[in-house]
Design an enzyme around this catalytic site. Structure first.
Site, PDB file in Angstrom:
ATOM      1  N   GLY A  69      12.453  16.119  12.912  1.00 23.08           N
ATOM      2  CA  GLY A  69      13.112  15.685  13.861  1.00 23.08           C
ATOM      3  C   GLY A  69      13.372  14.206  14.231  1.00 23.08           C
ATOM      4  O   GLY A  69      13.824  14.125  15.372  1.00 23.08           O
ATOM      5  N   SER A  76       8.009  13.437  11.281  1.00 19.31           N
ATOM      6  CA  SER A  76       8.521  12.983  10.311  1.00 19.31           C
ATOM      7  C   SER A  76      10.228  13.198  10.530  1.00 19.31           C
ATOM      8  O   SER A  76      10.336  13.910  11.548  1.00 19.31           O
ATOM      9  CB  SER A  76       8.295  13.827   8.937  1.00 19.31           C
ATOM     10  OG  SER A  76       8.674  15.089   9.238  1.00 19.31           O
ATOM     11  N   LYS A  77      10.848  12.833   9.450  1.00 16.82           N
ATOM     12  CA  LYS A  77      12.455  13.139   9.567  1.00 16.82           C
ATOM     13  C   LYS A  77      12.756  14.447   9.592  1.00 16.82           C
ATOM     14  O   LYS A  77      13.512  15.090  10.326  1.00 16.82           O
ATOM     15  CB  LYS A  77      13.089  12.446   8.272  1.00 16.82           C
ATOM     16  CG  LYS A  77      14.277  11.636   8.741  1.00 16.82           C
ATOM     17  CD  LYS A  77      14.691  10.720   7.697  1.00 16.82           C
ATOM     18  CE  LYS A  77      15.962  10.288   8.152  1.00 16.82           C
ATOM     19  NZ  LYS A  77      16.848   9.304   7.341  1.00 16.82           N
ATOM     20  N   ARG A  78      11.987  15.189   8.549  1.00 14.50           N
ATOM     21  CA  ARG A  78      12.064  16.607   8.540  1.00 14.50           C
ATOM     22  C   ARG A  78      11.876  17.352   9.939  1.00 14.50           C
ATOM     23  O   ARG A  78      12.564  18.511  10.263  1.00 14.50           O
ATOM     24  CB  ARG A  78      11.236  17.356   7.526  1.00 14.50           C
ATOM     25  CG  ARG A  78      11.436  18.575   7.169  1.00 14.50           C
ATOM     26  CD  ARG A  78      10.771  18.990   5.846  1.00 14.50           C
ATOM     27  NE  ARG A  78       9.434  18.349   5.788  1.00 14.50           N
ATOM     28  CZ  ARG A  78       8.436  19.147   6.514  1.00 14.50           C
ATOM     29  NH1 ARG A  78       8.310  20.115   7.144  1.00 14.50           N
ATOM     30  NH2 ARG A  78       7.240  18.502   6.641  1.00 14.50           N
TER      31      ARG A  78
END
Ligand code: GLU
Length: 276
Positions: free
Chosen positions: A257, A253-255
């Protein structure tokens, strides 16, 4: 290696470059450099609905910023162009005609609703989800006649036979039964190809020796091998890279990386920091 190595990065311009994409580029780029081969960039813009107009330019800028330069591409040309799928429609049309001569390629008039119902029925019967073959036995006359007023796609018929084998460098020998593959779509009526057809034709005609890409494309490869074989093209060496996952094995996920190169640039990362 006897033949000159040719590898490619083939992004769809549906958004900016992310870390996963850069990783795929790195494998291709380093492999080309190691063998003194060519690294090609091809823009796969056949899916016009998902197109993001600015993303092609952004991808080029990010690759250049990362110092990952290419030998052939839409911006610099090359001997086996064009390098943007939307400029290659005549080529796909010609290849579809060739395929029609050597394989059973037929028009399918089934509507999305019909196909959806088929899928639901097969699923409730716990059967393999694949095209049921409703249009396979239409006569040429009927097919021509209906083509004048109805929407259709071109499908390739896959007769029973030995399983299709892919000898992948990372996965080893993997095979898929022809029963599971079913008759798949190559092109829409206007000859606009679906991704897997355009992608196989381009790799063959642009003489790629190795196809190094994410393993999310492995399932397409069996159909692509059938296209290569029918057209008498040599299949490239396939290398399907495992995806970068999150710590729990899921999608990154974006969180965690999965950042775009643009985000990383803004956060102050330097190019070598990212490629390292
Ligand atoms: N256009 C495809 C993608 O962005 C790449 C397919 C390939 O590398 O063969 O996922």
């Amino acid at each position: 290696m006897s033949k000159k190595v040719r590898v490619r990065f083939a992004p769809s311009p549906t958004g900016g470059l992310h870390l996963g994409g850069v990783r795929t580029v790195l494998f291709n780029y380093l492999f080309a450099k190691h063998y003194d081969g060519d690294f090609i960039v091809r823009i796969e813009d056949t899916d016009q609905e998902r197109l993001d107009p600015g993303s092609e330019k952004a991808i080029f800028e990010d690759l250049k910023w990362l110092n990952l330069n290419w030998d052939e591409g839409p911006d610099i040309g090359g001997p086996l162009g064009p390098y943007r799928c939307s400029e290659r429609y005549d080529i796909y049309k010609t290849q579809l005609k060739r395929l029609q001569k050597v394989a059973r390629v037929y028009r399918c008039f089934c509507t999305p609703d019909q196909l959806d119902q088929d899928r639901k029925l097969l699923s409730s019967q716990k059967k393999v989800i694949k095209y049921v073959g409703r249009c396979l036995h239409l006569s040429e006359d009927e097919s021509e006649k209906r083509a004048k007023t109805e929407n259709y796609v071109w499908r390739m018929h896959i007769p029973a036979g030995d399983p299709v084998v892919v000898n992948d460098v990372i996965r080893g020998r993997v095979e898929m039964s022809r029963d599971v593959i079913g008759d798949f779509v190559l092109c829409r009526a206007n000859s606009i190809p679906v991704f897997l057809f355009a992608n196989a034709i381009d790799d063959a005609l642009q003489e790629m020796t190795h196809v190094i890409r994410g393993e999310d494309h492995l399932s397409n490869t069996f159909r692509q091998v059938l296209i290569y074989q029918a057209l008498g093209h040599e299949t490239p060496v396939f290398v399907h890279l495992p995806m970068i996952g999150s710590e729990d094995g899921g999608k990154l996920s974006k969180r965690e990386g999965s950042l775009s190169i643009g985000d990383l640039k803004r956060e102050g990362f330097i190019p070598a920091g990212i490629t390292n």
